[in-house]
Write a protein that holds these residues in place. Structure first.
Motif, PDB file in Angstrom:
ATOM      1  N   ASN A  71       3.066  -0.301 -24.528  1.00 47.61           N
ATOM      2  CA  ASN A  71       1.638  -0.493 -24.324  1.00 47.61           C
ATOM      3  C   ASN A  71       1.036  -1.324 -25.447  1.00 47.61           C
ATOM      4  N   LEU A  91      -3.763   1.387 -24.635  1.00 46.53           N
ATOM      5  CA  LEU A  91      -4.161   2.678 -24.095  1.00 46.53           C
ATOM      6  C   LEU A  91      -5.128   3.415 -25.018  1.00 46.53           C
ATOM      7  N   LYS A  92      -5.102   3.096 -26.299  1.00 45.46           N
ATOM      8  CA  LYS A  92      -6.040   3.721 -27.224  1.00 45.46           C
ATOM      9  C   LYS A  92      -7.459   3.172 -27.056  1.00 45.46           C
ATOM     10  N   GLN A  94      -8.895   3.225 -24.202  1.00 49.67           N
ATOM     11  CA  GLN A  94      -9.522   3.973 -23.122  1.00 49.67           C
ATOM     12  C   GLN A  94     -10.434   5.056 -23.666  1.00 49.67           C
ATOM     13  N   LYS A 227     -11.060   7.198 -14.532  1.00 53.85           N
ATOM     14  CA  LYS A 227     -10.050   7.221 -15.592  1.00 53.85           C
ATOM     15  C   LYS A 227      -8.711   6.630 -15.154  1.00 53.85           C
ATOM     16  N   PRO A 228      -8.177   6.995 -13.983  1.00 54.80           N
ATOM     17  CA  PRO A 228      -6.886   6.424 -13.573  1.00 54.80           C
ATOM     18  C   PRO A 228      -6.950   4.904 -13.422  1.00 54.80           C
ATOM     19  N   LYS A 231      -6.887   3.297 -16.927  1.00 55.26           N
ATOM     20  CA  LYS A 231      -5.526   3.336 -17.466  1.00 55.26           C
ATOM     21  C   LYS A 231      -4.660   2.279 -16.809  1.00 55.26           C
ATOM     22  N   ASP A 232      -4.793   2.137 -15.506  1.00 48.81           N
ATOM     23  CA  ASP A 232      -4.044   1.126 -14.760  1.00 48.81           C
ATOM     24  C   ASP A 232      -4.321  -0.267 -15.313  1.00 48.81           C
ATOM     25  N   LEU A 234      -5.480  -1.116 -18.273  1.00 49.68           N
ATOM     26  CA  LEU A 234      -4.982  -1.276 -19.642  1.00 49.68           C
ATOM     27  C   LEU A 234      -3.465  -1.418 -19.681  1.00 49.68           C
ATOM     28  N   VAL A 235      -2.767  -0.708 -18.794  1.00 49.75           N
ATOM     29  CA  VAL A 235      -1.314  -0.877 -18.713  1.00 49.75           C
ATOM     30  C   VAL A 235      -0.982  -2.302 -18.283  1.00 49.75           C
ATOM     31  N   HIS A 564     -12.608  13.058 -25.140  1.00 51.94           N
ATOM     32  CA  HIS A 564     -11.808  11.965 -25.683  1.00 51.94           C
ATOM     33  C   HIS A 564     -11.284  12.196 -27.100  1.00 51.94           C
TER      34      HIS A 564
END
Length: 608
Positions: A71, A91-92, A94, A227-228, A231-232, A234-235, A564
Motif C-alpha cells: 500500500n 491506507l493511512k 483514510q 468506508k469500503p 479503501k478501494d 486508496l488501494v 479513527h
C-alpha cells in the motif's frame, strides 16, 4: 463552447494558475491530448509543482482488479527535484468515509503525506472506480466536478487531482471555492449549461482541522462514498507508481460557477415556504459567521436576495489560515464570536458554518445557542410538525433529555445510533427501507440531513429550514423575530453538567502485546460492561449501538472507541458536578488495570 488543444509546454507552464472564476459562464481551462482508450491501460500525464515541473508516467496495470503487493507508493514531495521521494502509506490517509492528510509543511511532527502526486494518483483511482460503476456514453465521457474550501493547499490539490481524472479520459469541471453540499448536489442537478448532472464529484476539504491539513470527499448521485469505497480507491491509488516522463493527452478541464445554481435553489426554497414571496425575510436582521471558510456566500447570495439585513456579518472572506477562530459550530470560541456579533448588531438571528458548510449552528436574538442537542431538538420540532410520529436518527452522544423531548413532547421516536455523519444518514435510509419512517438524520456535531433534500448532509439547508419558520411566521402575521424558533425548544431538559474526556491508548505500550489499539479498546469496553452489571447504582442502556452507555446518579456516561484514532472518548452528563464525579469514578475503577490507557484527564476530573 469548444475545447482547444493546448501544447504540453503551455500546460507545464500554466496548469498551476488560479482558475477560480466569479462568472456564471463556463470556459475551457486546458485540453490534455489523452488518447480515447479504455481505462486500466498505461497512460501518461504531467503535473507541476509550485515552481518547477516534474513529469512522470502512471501505470494503470492491475488497478481495476487484484490486490497490491504494497500500500506504499513513492510520491515526490519536493517541487524542485524528482529525486526527492517520500514513502506514503495510502491506507493511512483514510479517515472513515473521507481521505485526510497533511498537505502543507511547517508543523513539527506532521510530515507532508498528501502531495500533488498522491492527489493525482487518487484522482486516477477514483476515475477507475467510477468507470467500473458507470457506463460511459459514446457521445460523451464521464464527468467529475471538483470544488474546494478556503485552505491554502486547495488549488494545488485541485490541479493535481484534475490531471489524474483527465489522464483517465474523464472530463473535469472545476467549481473553485465551493461547499461540500453543493458538490453532491451537482450529481443531481440537470442543467447542461453547467455540465450537470456530473457522474461523480470531489470536494477538497479537511473540515475544521488546522490549516496544514486537507483531504477529499467523494460523491455520486447515490450519495457520499462509504468506508469500503474509500479503501478501494486508496488501494487502487497505491498501485499507481511514478515512472518516467510526459506524453500527450486529450481530455478537457472546464470551470463553472456552480455555486450560483446551488444558492438559487436555497433562495427558492425559502420563497416557496413563504407563499412565493419575493423578499420573505424583509425586516429581519441576520448575521453570518463563515469563519473564513467557504460559507461567506450565504450572506450575500442567500439572505440578501430574500430581503434580510446582513450588516455585522463577519469573517466572510476565505482565508485558509483561519485567523479569527476555528470554523467549527462545536467550538466554544467560535460560538462566542457569533453570539457577540448578534448582541453587538442587535440581530434577530446569527448563523455560523464550518469550513465546508456541511455543518452549522445558530444563535437567537437573546444569545441562546442552537447547536448540539438544542439544534437537534429544534430541527426535530420542525420536522415533526411536517411529519408527525417520524423517527429522528442521531449519533450516540445525545442527551437523555433530548430523547424525552422528542418522544414525550413532540410525539416522535428517537433512534440513537453511532457517531459519524455517514453512519447516521445510512441508518435513516435503512430504517425507511424496512418501513420505519424517518425524515431527519442529525449529529451533535452539526451534521444534518433530511429526506426531502435527498439525504444531503447540508449545513446551509438546515439553516434554510430555520429561515422557513421565520418567513412563514412573518407571512402569517405572527412574526416575533427568532422567538418563533426559541419557542419550539421550550421544555427541552438540559443537563446542569456535561463534559467530554479523551482517554488515549498508547500503541507502543507492552500491555497491547502486539495487538491493535482497536482490539485493546474493545477489551476495555467489555471489561467496563461487566463491571457495570455488578453495581446497583448503575444501569446499562437496554438499546445501544456504540460503546457502553450507562445511567446512574441522575445522569449518564458513554465510553466508546473513536472511529479513527486510538482514543476512548468519555461523555458524562449529570445534574451536578458531584454526580458527574461519581460516574467518572465508576469508569475509572473499571479501566484502571488497563495500563496502556492514559487516564490522566479522568484522574484530574474525579479529583476536583
Amino acid at each position: 463552447m469548444s475545447a482547444m488543444p493546448i501544447p504540453n509546454s503551455f500546460l507545464a507552464q500554466h496548469c498551476q494558475r488560479n482558475w477560480q472564476s466569479n462568472t456564471k459562464s463556463s470556459s475551457v481551462l486546458f485540453a490534455l491530448d489523452i488518447p480515447s482508450t479504455r481505462p486500466f491501460q498505461v497512460w501518461k500525464l504531467a503535473w507541476t509543482g509550485m515552481s518547477a515541473m516534474q513529469s512522470h508516467i502512471i501505470s494503470m496495470r492491475g488497478i481495476s482488479s487484484g490486490k497490491p503487493t504494497s500500500n506504499m507508493c513513492n510520491a515526490a514531495q519536493s517541487t524542485n527535484a524528482v529525486s526527492s521521494f517520500e514513502k506514503v502509506d495510502f491506507l493511512k490517509l483514510q479517515n472513515g468515509s473521507d481521505i485526510r492528510g497533511v498537505a502543507v509543511a511547517g508543523v513539527e511532527g506532521e510530515p507532508v503525506n498528501l502531495t500533488e502526486p498522491v492527489a493525482e494518483a487518487i484522482g486516477a483511482a477514483f476515475a477507475a472506480w467510477l468507470l467500473e460503476r458507470k457506463n460511459p456514453n459514446e457521445s460523451r465521457r464521464l464527468r467529475v466536478s471538483i470544488g474546494h474550501d478556503s485552505r491554502i493547499s486547495a488549488k494545488k490539490l485541485q490541479d493535481a487531482v484534475s490531471l489524474g481524472l483527465a489522464g483517465a479520459g474523464l472530463d473535469v469541471i472545476q467549481y473553485g471555492l465551493a461547499s461540500t453540499p453543493a458538490m453532491f448536489n451537482s450529481t443531481l442537478t440537470v442543467d447542461e449549461t453547467f455540465f450537470c448532472p456530473v457522474d461523480g464529484s470531489i470536494m477538497i476539504t479537511a473540515s475544521h482541522l488546522p490549516y496544514n491539513r486537507n483531504g477529499f470527499k467523494f460523491f455520486t448521485n447515490a450519495g457520499g462514498l462509504g468506508k469500503p469505497d474509500i479503501k478501494d480507491i486508496l488501494v487502487r491509488a497505491a498501485n499507481i507508481c511514478v515512472k518516467e516522463s510526459i506524453q500527450s493527452a486529450n481530455a478537457t478541464v472546464k470551470k463553472v460557477d456552480y455555486m450560483a445554481v446551488y444558492t438559487s435553489d436555497l433562495v427558492a426554497a425559502v420563497r416557496k415556504a413563504a407563499g412565493n414571496t419575493e423578499k420573505p425575510l424583509e425586516g429581519f436582521h441576520i448575521v453570518v459567521d463563515a469563519g473564513n471558510g467557504a460559507g461567506g456566500f450565504f450572506a450575500g447570495e442567500v439572505l440578501e436576495p430574500l430581503g434580510a439585513i446582513t450588516t455585522g456579518s463577519q469573517f466572510l472572506e476565505p482565508d485558509g489560515m483561519f485567523p479569527n477562530h476555528i470554523p467549527n459550530p462545536e467550538d466554544k470560541v467560535a460560538m462566542k464570536a457569533i453570539t457577540k456579533a448578534v448582541h453587538e448588531n442587535k440581530a434577530d438571528l446569527g448563523i455560523i458554518f464550518d469550513t465546508d458548510v456541511d455543518r452549522s449552528a445558530a444563535v437567537d436574538s437573546s444569545g441562546r445557542e442552537f447547536n448540539r442537542n438544542r439544534l437537534i431538538a429544534l430541527m426535530s420540532a420542525i420536522v415533526l410538525e411536517e411529519h408527525p410520529g417520524t423517527t429522528v436518527v442521531t449519533d450516540s452522544v445525545t442527551s437523555d433529555g433530548l430523547t424525552t423531548f422528542i418522544e414525550k413532547k413532540l410525539g416522535g421516536k428517537h433512534h440513537r445510533f453511532r457517531r459519524g455523519y455517514k453512519n447516521v444518514i445510512d441508518e435513516a435510509i435503512r430504517l425507511n427501507s424496512i418501513g420505519e419512517e424517518s425524515h431527519l438524520a442529525i449529529e451533535t456535531s452539526g451534521h444534518g440531513a433530511l429526506e426531502e433534500n435527498n439525504w444531503l448532509d447540508d449545513g446551509a439547508y438546515l439553516m434554510v429550514k430555520l429561515l422557513n419558520k421565520l418567513a412563514s411566521a412573518k407571512a402569517s402575521g405572527s412574526s416575533s423575530g427568532s422567538s418563533v424558533l426559541t419557542d419550539l425548544v421550550e421544555g427541552l431538559e438540559e443537563p446542569a453538567f456535561a463534559v467530554e474526556l479523551r482517554l488515549k491508548i498508547d500503541q507502543n505500550h507492552p500491555d497491547l502485546k502486539g495487538g491493535s489499539f482497536h482490539d485493546y479498546g474493545e477489551a476495555v469496553l467489555k471489561h467496563l460492561e461487566n463491571k457495570v452489571t455488578s453495581d446497583a447504582n448503575l444501569k446499562k442502556a437496554p438499546i445501544n449501538y456504540e460503546g457502553v452507555r450507562v445511567s446512574g446518579y441522575g445522569g449518564w456516561f458513554l465510553l466508546r472507541l473513536s472511529l479513527h484514532d486510538p482514543v476512548l472518548p468519555l461523555n458524562i452528563e449529570a445534574p451536578s458536578n458531584e454526580d458527574a464525579v461519581k460516574l467518572g469514578l465508576a469508569v475509572l475503577a473499571a479501566v484502571k488495570e488497563f495500563f496502556a490507557l492514559d487516564t490522566l484527564a479522568l484522574d484530574k476530573f474525579v479529583q476536583q
